[in-house]
Design a protein around this motif. Sequence first.
Motif, mmCIF file in Angstrom:
data_model
loop_
_atom_site.group_PDB
_atom_site.id
_atom_site.type_symbol
_atom_site.label_atom_id
_atom_site.label_comp_id
_atom_site.label_asym_id
_atom_site.label_seq_id
_atom_site.Cartn_x
_atom_site.Cartn_y
_atom_site.Cartn_z
ATOM 1 N N MET A 1 0.803 -1.065 0.004
ATOM 2 C CA MET A 1 0.161 0.017 -0.068
ATOM 3 C C MET A 1 1.075 1.094 -0.028
ATOM 4 O O MET A 1 0.829 1.674 1.146
ATOM 5 N N GLU A 2 0.672 2.160 -1.120
ATOM 6 C CA GLU A 2 1.868 2.817 -1.338
ATOM 7 C C GLU A 2 1.201 4.460 -1.444
ATOM 8 O O GLU A 2 0.529 4.527 -2.167
ATOM 9 N N GLU A 3 0.957 4.505 0.283
ATOM 10 C CA GLU A 3 0.122 6.579 -0.390
ATOM 11 C C GLU A 3 0.784 6.919 0.930
ATOM 12 O O GLU A 3 1.695 6.703 1.846
ATOM 13 N N SER A 4 0.535 8.372 0.478
ATOM 14 C CA SER A 4 1.369 9.808 0.884
ATOM 15 C C SER A 4 0.869 9.739 1.761
ATOM 16 O O SER A 4 -0.332 10.165 2.156
ATOM 17 N N PRO A 5 1.616 9.563 3.050
ATOM 18 C CA PRO A 5 0.851 9.839 4.325
ATOM 19 C C PRO A 5 0.345 11.422 4.887
ATOM 20 O O PRO A 5 -0.441 11.896 5.480
ATOM 21 N N LEU A 6 0.335 11.883 3.762
ATOM 22 C CA LEU A 6 -0.653 14.042 4.368
ATOM 23 C C LEU A 6 -1.269 13.877 3.165
ATOM 24 O O LEU A 6 -2.213 14.486 3.395
ATOM 25 N N HIS A 7 -2.202 11.902 2.790
ATOM 26 C CA HIS A 7 -2.898 12.330 1.503
ATOM 27 C C HIS A 7 -3.936 12.104 2.546
ATOM 28 O O HIS A 7 -5.671 12.947 1.655
ATOM 29 N N PHE A 191 1.314 4.031 11.059
ATOM 30 C CA PHE A 191 -0.254 3.319 10.754
ATOM 31 C C PHE A 191 0.324 1.927 9.658
ATOM 32 O O PHE A 191 0.438 1.106 9.427
ATOM 33 N N GLY A 192 1.005 2.920 8.782
ATOM 34 C CA GLY A 192 1.555 2.759 7.046
ATOM 35 C C GLY A 192 2.405 1.598 7.772
ATOM 36 O O GLY A 192 2.389 0.491 7.058
ATOM 37 N N LEU A 193 3.119 1.958 7.762
ATOM 38 C CA LEU A 193 4.070 0.774 9.014
ATOM 39 C C LEU A 193 4.010 -0.559 9.365
ATOM 40 O O LEU A 193 4.409 -1.643 9.272
ATOM 41 N N THR A 194 2.998 -0.129 9.725
ATOM 42 C CA THR A 194 1.962 -1.390 10.856
ATOM 43 C C THR A 194 1.407 -1.711 10.000
ATOM 44 O O THR A 194 1.463 -3.660 9.816
ATOM 45 N N ILE A 195 1.301 -1.506 8.571
ATOM 46 C CA ILE A 195 0.634 -2.349 7.591
ATOM 47 C C ILE A 195 1.338 -3.442 6.145
ATOM 48 O O ILE A 195 1.682 -4.836 6.425
ATOM 49 N N THR A 196 2.648 -2.250 5.988
ATOM 50 C CA THR A 196 3.145 -3.117 5.046
ATOM 51 C C THR A 196 4.131 -4.095 6.154
ATOM 52 O O THR A 196 5.231 -4.749 5.517
ATOM 53 N N GLY A 197 4.326 -3.799 7.492
ATOM 54 C CA GLY A 197 5.145 -4.412 8.270
ATOM 55 C C GLY A 197 5.095 -6.341 8.955
ATOM 56 O O GLY A 197 5.734 -6.658 8.756
ATOM 57 N N GLY A 198 3.984 -6.256 8.361
ATOM 58 C CA GLY A 198 2.690 -7.545 8.761
ATOM 59 C C GLY A 198 3.022 -7.882 10.308
ATOM 60 O O GLY A 198 3.550 -7.517 11.076
ATOM 61 N N LEU A 199 2.599 -9.045 10.104
ATOM 62 C CA LEU A 199 2.495 -9.659 11.122
ATOM 63 C C LEU A 199 4.383 -9.701 13.107
ATOM 64 O O LEU A 199 4.133 -9.806 13.493
ATOM 65 N N LEU A 200 4.945 -10.330 11.696
ATOM 66 C CA LEU A 200 6.731 -10.366 12.266
ATOM 67 C C LEU A 200 7.086 -9.007 13.341
ATOM 68 O O LEU A 200 7.336 -9.543 13.790
ATOM 69 N N ILE A 201 7.358 -8.172 12.590
ATOM 70 C CA ILE A 201 7.622 -7.044 12.749
ATOM 71 C C ILE A 201 6.665 -6.071 13.582
ATOM 72 O O ILE A 201 6.639 -4.842 13.845
ATOM 73 N N GLY A 202 5.167 -5.947 12.352
ATOM 74 C CA GLY A 202 3.893 -4.654 11.842
ATOM 75 C C GLY A 202 3.758 -4.320 13.952
ATOM 76 O O GLY A 202 3.252 -3.206 13.706
ATOM 77 N N TRP A 203 4.116 -5.125 14.686
ATOM 78 C CA TRP A 203 2.993 -4.636 16.002
ATOM 79 C C TRP A 203 4.339 -4.246 16.866
ATOM 80 O O TRP A 203 3.577 -3.152 17.551
ATOM 81 N N LEU A 204 5.358 -3.367 16.457
ATOM 82 C CA LEU A 204 5.910 -2.737 16.980
ATOM 83 C C LEU A 204 5.590 -1.300 16.853
ATOM 84 O O LEU A 204 4.926 -0.187 17.590
ATOM 85 N N PRO A 205 5.389 -0.329 15.057
ATOM 86 C CA PRO A 205 5.041 0.212 14.951
ATOM 87 C C PRO A 205 3.141 0.212 15.294
ATOM 88 O O PRO A 205 2.789 0.968 15.844
ATOM 89 N N PHE A 206 2.954 -0.670 15.861
ATOM 90 C CA PHE A 206 1.629 -0.268 16.144
ATOM 91 C C PHE A 206 1.715 0.009 17.595
ATOM 92 O O PHE A 206 0.322 1.094 17.637
#
Lengths: 249, 74
Positions: A1-7, A191-206
Amino acid sequence: MEESPLHPFELHNYIPINLFGLDISINKAVIMMWVVVGLTAFLLVKAGASRRMVPTKLQSLAELFVGFIRDIILDTMGKDGMRFFPFIATLFVFILFCNILGLIPGTYTVTSQIVVTAAFALFVYSMSIALGFVLHGVKFLGILVPPGTPGWLLPLMMPIELVSQLARPLSLAVRLFANMTAGHTILGVLFGLTITGGLLIGWLPFAFTVAMNVLEVGIAFIQAYIFTILTCVYLGDAFHLHGAEGHAH
Amino acid sequence: MPPSNDPFYAGLGQAVRIGTELLAALIVGGGLGWAADTYLFASGPWGMVIGLVVGVTAGIRNAMRAAQRWDKSG
Protein backbone atom coordinates in the motif's frame (compact mmCIF):
# COMPACT_ATOMS: atom_id res chain seq x y z
CA MET A 1 0.00 0.00 0.00
CA GLU A 2 1.85 3.06 -1.26
CA GLU A 3 0.01 6.11 -0.09
CA SER A 4 1.32 9.50 0.87
CA PRO A 5 0.94 10.15 4.60
CA LEU A 6 -0.29 13.60 3.61
CA HIS A 7 -3.15 12.09 1.65
CA PRO A 8 -5.69 12.36 4.50
CA PHE A 9 -5.33 16.15 4.46
CA GLU A 10 -6.61 16.50 0.89
CA LEU A 11 -10.09 17.89 0.55
CA HIS A 12 -12.53 16.97 -2.17
CA ASN A 13 -15.67 18.91 -2.85
CA TYR A 14 -18.80 16.90 -2.24
CA ILE A 15 -21.19 19.59 -3.38
CA PRO A 16 -19.50 22.30 -5.45
CA ILE A 17 -21.12 25.67 -4.81
CA ASN A 18 -19.93 28.81 -6.52
CA LEU A 19 -21.46 32.01 -5.25
CA PHE A 20 -20.48 35.14 -7.21
CA GLY A 21 -17.02 33.75 -7.91
CA LEU A 22 -16.64 32.71 -4.27
CA ASP A 23 -15.95 29.01 -3.77
CA ILE A 24 -18.13 27.90 -0.86
CA SER A 25 -18.29 24.23 -1.79
CA ILE A 26 -19.26 21.69 0.84
CA ASN A 27 -16.35 19.39 1.68
CA LYS A 28 -15.33 17.14 4.52
CA ALA A 29 -13.89 19.98 6.63
CA VAL A 30 -17.10 21.99 6.37
CA ILE A 31 -19.17 18.98 7.39
CA MET A 32 -16.82 18.33 10.32
CA MET A 33 -17.24 21.92 11.49
CA TRP A 34 -21.01 21.50 11.39
CA VAL A 35 -20.69 18.30 13.37
CA VAL A 36 -18.51 20.04 15.97
CA VAL A 37 -20.87 23.00 16.27
CA GLY A 38 -23.88 20.70 16.53
CA LEU A 39 -22.26 18.38 19.05
CA THR A 40 -20.90 21.11 21.34
CA ALA A 41 -24.19 23.00 21.23
CA PHE A 42 -26.13 19.84 22.01
CA LEU A 43 -23.84 18.77 24.87
CA LEU A 44 -23.61 22.19 26.50
CA VAL A 45 -27.32 22.94 26.21
CA LYS A 46 -28.09 19.53 27.65
CA ALA A 47 -25.57 20.09 30.44
CA GLY A 48 -27.07 23.44 31.32
CA ALA A 49 -30.69 22.37 31.04
CA SER A 50 -31.19 20.70 34.40
CA ARG A 51 -29.29 23.10 36.74
CA ARG A 52 -29.51 20.76 39.65
CA MET A 53 -27.96 21.44 43.02
CA VAL A 54 -26.29 18.06 42.82
CA PRO A 55 -25.02 18.14 39.25
CA THR A 56 -25.34 15.34 36.76
CA LYS A 57 -22.13 13.98 35.21
CA LEU A 58 -22.52 16.14 32.13
CA GLN A 59 -23.33 19.21 34.17
CA SER A 60 -20.30 18.83 36.41
CA LEU A 61 -18.11 18.40 33.34
CA ALA A 62 -19.53 21.61 31.88
CA GLU A 63 -19.00 23.36 35.21
CA LEU A 64 -15.40 22.17 35.18
CA PHE A 65 -14.97 23.69 31.71
CA VAL A 66 -16.50 27.00 32.74
CA GLY A 67 -14.36 27.19 35.86
CA PHE A 68 -11.24 26.34 33.86
CA ILE A 69 -11.85 29.07 31.29
CA ARG A 70 -12.79 31.58 33.99
CA ASP A 71 -9.48 30.91 35.75
CA ILE A 72 -7.54 31.47 32.52
CA ILE A 73 -9.30 34.80 31.97
CA LEU A 74 -8.89 36.00 35.56
CA ASP A 75 -5.21 35.02 35.51
CA THR A 76 -4.34 36.81 32.29
CA MET A 77 -6.79 39.70 31.94
CA GLY A 78 -8.20 40.31 35.39
CA LYS A 79 -11.83 41.07 36.11
CA ASP A 80 -12.30 43.31 33.03
CA GLY A 81 -11.69 40.29 30.87
CA MET A 82 -14.85 38.53 31.96
CA ARG A 83 -16.65 40.55 29.28
CA PHE A 84 -14.93 38.31 26.77
CA PHE A 85 -15.90 35.10 28.49
CA PRO A 86 -18.48 33.99 25.88
CA PHE A 87 -16.08 34.57 23.00
CA ILE A 88 -13.14 32.85 24.66
CA ALA A 89 -15.18 29.91 25.89
CA THR A 90 -16.60 29.38 22.41
CA LEU A 91 -13.14 29.55 20.88
CA PHE A 92 -11.72 27.06 23.36
CA VAL A 93 -14.54 24.54 23.11
CA PHE A 94 -14.64 24.73 19.32
CA ILE A 95 -10.89 24.24 18.85
CA LEU A 96 -10.79 21.49 21.48
CA PHE A 97 -13.59 19.53 19.85
CA CYS A 98 -12.12 20.04 16.37
CA ASN A 99 -8.80 18.68 17.60
CA ILE A 100 -10.19 15.73 19.52
CA LEU A 101 -12.89 14.63 17.07
CA GLY A 102 -10.28 14.75 14.30
CA LEU A 103 -8.45 11.91 16.06
CA ILE A 104 -11.27 9.49 15.31
CA PRO A 105 -10.26 7.56 12.18
CA GLY A 106 -12.29 8.53 9.15
CA THR A 107 -13.06 12.03 10.35
CA TYR A 108 -11.23 15.18 9.40
CA THR A 109 -9.17 17.52 11.58
CA VAL A 110 -10.44 20.96 10.67
CA THR A 111 -7.59 22.66 12.50
CA SER A 112 -5.04 20.96 10.23
CA GLN A 113 -6.01 23.49 7.55
CA ILE A 114 -4.02 26.70 7.91
CA VAL A 115 -6.94 28.65 6.43
CA VAL A 116 -8.98 27.82 9.51
CA THR A 117 -6.30 28.56 12.10
CA ALA A 118 -5.18 31.70 10.27
CA ALA A 119 -8.75 32.97 10.20
CA PHE A 120 -8.99 32.45 13.97
CA ALA A 121 -5.60 34.05 14.62
CA LEU A 122 -6.21 37.08 12.41
CA PHE A 123 -9.63 37.61 13.95
CA VAL A 124 -8.25 37.43 17.49
CA TYR A 125 -5.33 39.68 16.68
CA SER A 126 -7.31 42.35 14.85
CA MET A 127 -9.81 42.28 17.69
CA SER A 128 -7.06 42.96 20.23
CA ILE A 129 -5.69 45.82 18.11
CA ALA A 130 -9.15 47.34 17.63
CA LEU A 131 -9.85 46.99 21.35
CA GLY A 132 -6.55 48.68 22.18
CA PHE A 133 -7.28 51.67 19.97
CA VAL A 134 -10.85 51.98 21.24
CA LEU A 135 -9.73 51.92 24.88
CA HIS A 136 -6.53 53.95 24.69
CA GLY A 137 -6.76 55.92 21.42
CA VAL A 138 -3.42 56.97 19.93
CA LYS A 139 -1.67 56.14 23.19
CA PHE A 140 -2.04 52.47 22.25
CA LEU A 141 0.88 52.96 19.87
CA GLY A 142 2.93 53.10 23.06
CA ILE A 143 2.77 49.31 23.04
CA LEU A 144 5.69 49.57 20.60
CA VAL A 145 7.82 51.18 23.31
CA PRO A 146 8.62 48.86 26.21
CA PRO A 147 8.60 50.66 29.56
CA GLY A 148 11.97 51.92 30.73
CA THR A 149 13.53 52.23 27.27
CA PRO A 150 16.13 55.01 27.07
CA GLY A 151 15.43 57.53 24.30
CA TRP A 152 18.46 56.72 22.19
CA LEU A 153 17.40 53.08 21.92
CA LEU A 154 14.01 53.94 20.44
CA PRO A 155 14.98 53.68 16.75
CA LEU A 156 16.23 50.17 17.50
CA MET A 157 13.44 49.02 19.79
CA MET A 158 10.51 50.19 17.68
CA PRO A 159 11.19 47.92 14.68
CA ILE A 160 11.92 44.99 16.98
CA GLU A 161 8.68 45.51 18.87
CA LEU A 162 6.80 45.99 15.60
CA VAL A 163 8.10 42.68 14.26
CA SER A 164 7.40 40.90 17.52
CA GLN A 165 3.85 42.24 17.41
CA LEU A 166 3.32 41.18 13.81
CA ALA A 167 4.70 37.74 14.60
CA ARG A 168 1.84 37.11 17.02
CA PRO A 169 -0.92 36.15 14.57
CA LEU A 170 1.54 34.10 12.53
CA SER A 171 2.81 32.11 15.49
CA LEU A 172 -0.75 31.63 16.74
CA ALA A 173 -1.92 30.25 13.40
CA VAL A 174 1.16 28.20 12.57
CA ARG A 175 1.42 26.58 16.02
CA LEU A 176 -2.03 25.05 15.95
CA PHE A 177 -1.91 24.09 12.28
CA ALA A 178 1.59 22.60 12.44
CA ASN A 179 0.95 20.57 15.58
CA MET A 180 -2.22 19.06 14.23
CA THR A 181 -0.77 18.31 10.80
CA ALA A 182 2.47 16.88 12.18
CA GLY A 183 0.70 14.66 14.69
CA HIS A 184 -1.61 13.17 12.11
CA THR A 185 1.22 12.69 9.63
CA ILE A 186 3.20 10.75 12.25
CA LEU A 187 0.16 8.63 13.03
CA GLY A 188 -0.29 8.00 9.30
CA VAL A 189 3.35 6.99 8.79
CA LEU A 190 3.37 4.69 11.84
CA PHE A 191 0.17 2.99 10.85
CA GLY A 192 1.45 2.61 7.29
CA LEU A 193 4.49 0.84 8.74
CA THR A 194 2.21 -1.45 10.72
CA ILE A 195 0.47 -2.55 7.56
CA THR A 196 3.61 -3.00 5.45
CA GLY A 197 5.50 -4.60 8.36
CA GLY A 198 3.17 -7.58 8.57
CA LEU A 199 2.72 -9.79 11.60
CA LEU A 200 6.39 -10.40 12.35
CA ILE A 201 7.52 -6.82 12.99
CA GLY A 202 4.30 -4.85 12.51
CA TRP A 203 3.34 -4.96 16.18
CA LEU A 204 6.17 -2.54 17.00
CA PRO A 205 4.90 0.44 14.97
CA PHE A 206 1.40 -0.50 16.05
CA ALA A 207 2.37 -0.12 19.71
CA PHE A 208 3.85 3.25 18.85
CA THR A 209 0.66 4.22 17.01
CA VAL A 210 -1.33 3.54 20.16
CA ALA A 211 1.14 5.47 22.30
CA MET A 212 1.16 8.38 19.86
CA ASN A 213 -2.62 8.43 19.88
CA VAL A 214 -2.60 8.96 23.63
CA LEU A 215 -0.05 11.73 23.23
CA GLU A 216 -2.15 13.29 20.47
CA VAL A 217 -5.16 13.51 22.77
CA GLY A 218 -2.94 15.43 25.17
CA ILE A 219 -1.64 17.64 22.35
CA ALA A 220 -5.19 18.31 21.16
CA PHE A 221 -6.02 19.62 24.62
CA ILE A 222 -2.78 21.55 25.04
CA GLN A 223 -3.05 23.28 21.69
CA ALA A 224 -6.59 24.40 22.39
CA TYR A 225 -5.41 25.60 25.80
CA ILE A 226 -2.42 27.50 24.39
CA PHE A 227 -4.54 29.14 21.71
CA THR A 228 -7.01 30.27 24.35
CA ILE A 229 -4.44 31.50 26.83
CA LEU A 230 -2.60 33.48 24.15
CA THR A 231 -5.87 35.00 22.99
CA CYS A 232 -6.38 36.13 26.58
CA VAL A 233 -2.84 37.44 26.85
CA TYR A 234 -3.15 39.48 23.64
CA LEU A 235 -6.52 40.88 24.64
CA GLY A 236 -5.10 41.58 28.10
CA ASP A 237 -2.21 43.55 26.55
CA ALA A 238 -4.78 45.67 24.76
CA PHE A 239 -6.62 46.23 28.04
CA HIS A 240 -3.76 47.16 30.29
CA LEU A 241 -1.09 48.44 27.87
CA HIS A 242 2.04 48.19 29.99
CA GLY A 243 0.31 47.25 33.18
CA ALA A 244 0.03 43.86 31.50
CA GLU A 245 3.27 42.59 32.98
CA GLY A 246 1.82 42.94 36.46
CA HIS A 247 -1.38 41.13 35.58
CA ALA A 248 -0.02 38.44 33.31
CA HIS A 249 0.80 35.48 35.43
CA MET B 1 -9.61 14.98 29.89
CA PRO B 2 -5.84 15.39 30.25
CA PRO B 3 -5.33 17.80 33.13
CA SER B 4 -3.46 20.97 32.24
CA ASN B 5 -1.57 20.82 35.51
CA ASP B 6 0.09 17.53 34.61
CA PRO B 7 3.75 18.66 34.54
CA PHE B 8 4.55 16.53 31.48
CA TYR B 9 1.85 18.07 29.31
CA ALA B 10 2.33 21.56 30.71
CA GLY B 11 6.05 21.39 29.93
CA LEU B 12 5.34 20.03 26.47
CA GLY B 13 2.99 22.92 25.77
CA GLN B 14 5.53 25.49 26.84
CA ALA B 15 8.33 23.92 24.82
CA VAL B 16 6.22 23.83 21.68
CA ARG B 17 5.16 27.42 22.25
CA ILE B 18 8.65 28.85 22.46
CA GLY B 19 9.84 27.13 19.30
CA THR B 20 7.06 28.62 17.21
CA GLU B 21 7.59 32.01 18.81
CA LEU B 22 11.19 32.12 17.57
CA LEU B 23 10.29 30.96 14.08
CA ALA B 24 7.32 33.26 13.54
CA ALA B 25 9.24 36.44 14.36
CA LEU B 26 12.09 35.34 12.08
CA ILE B 27 9.67 34.79 9.19
CA VAL B 28 7.91 38.12 9.73
CA GLY B 29 11.20 40.04 10.03
CA GLY B 30 12.77 38.42 6.99
CA GLY B 31 9.54 38.76 5.04
CA LEU B 32 9.20 42.47 5.78
CA GLY B 33 12.82 43.04 4.78
CA TRP B 34 12.38 41.07 1.58
CA ALA B 35 9.20 42.96 0.73
CA ALA B 36 10.95 46.29 1.30
CA ASP B 37 13.77 45.16 -0.99
CA THR B 38 11.53 43.90 -3.74
CA TYR B 39 8.65 46.34 -3.86
CA LEU B 40 9.87 49.56 -2.21
CA PHE B 41 13.53 50.40 -2.55
CA ALA B 42 15.22 47.82 -4.81
CA SER B 43 17.96 47.91 -2.18
CA GLY B 44 19.58 44.57 -2.93
CA PRO B 45 19.85 42.07 -0.11
CA TRP B 46 20.27 44.65 2.65
CA GLY B 47 16.63 45.03 3.59
CA MET B 48 16.32 41.31 4.10
CA VAL B 49 19.60 41.11 6.02
CA ILE B 50 18.47 43.82 8.42
CA GLY B 51 14.98 42.32 8.53
CA LEU B 52 16.35 38.91 9.51
CA VAL B 53 18.50 40.40 12.27
CA VAL B 54 15.51 42.33 13.62
CA GLY B 55 13.42 39.18 13.29
CA VAL B 56 15.85 37.09 15.31
CA THR B 57 15.97 39.76 17.99
CA ALA B 58 12.19 40.02 18.13
CA GLY B 59 11.90 36.25 18.25
CA ILE B 60 14.26 35.96 21.18
CA ARG B 61 12.39 38.78 22.89
CA ASN B 62 9.07 37.00 22.38
CA ALA B 63 10.50 33.73 23.66
CA MET B 64 11.92 35.56 26.67
CA ARG B 65 8.52 37.09 27.39
CA ALA B 66 6.81 33.73 27.13
CA ALA B 67 9.38 32.24 29.50
CA GLN B 68 8.92 35.04 32.04
CA ARG B 69 5.18 34.51 31.93
CA TRP B 70 5.29 30.86 32.89
CA ASP B 71 8.01 31.40 35.39
CA LYS B 72 5.58 33.51 37.43
CA SER B 73 2.71 31.06 37.21
CA GLY B 74 5.06 28.39 38.49
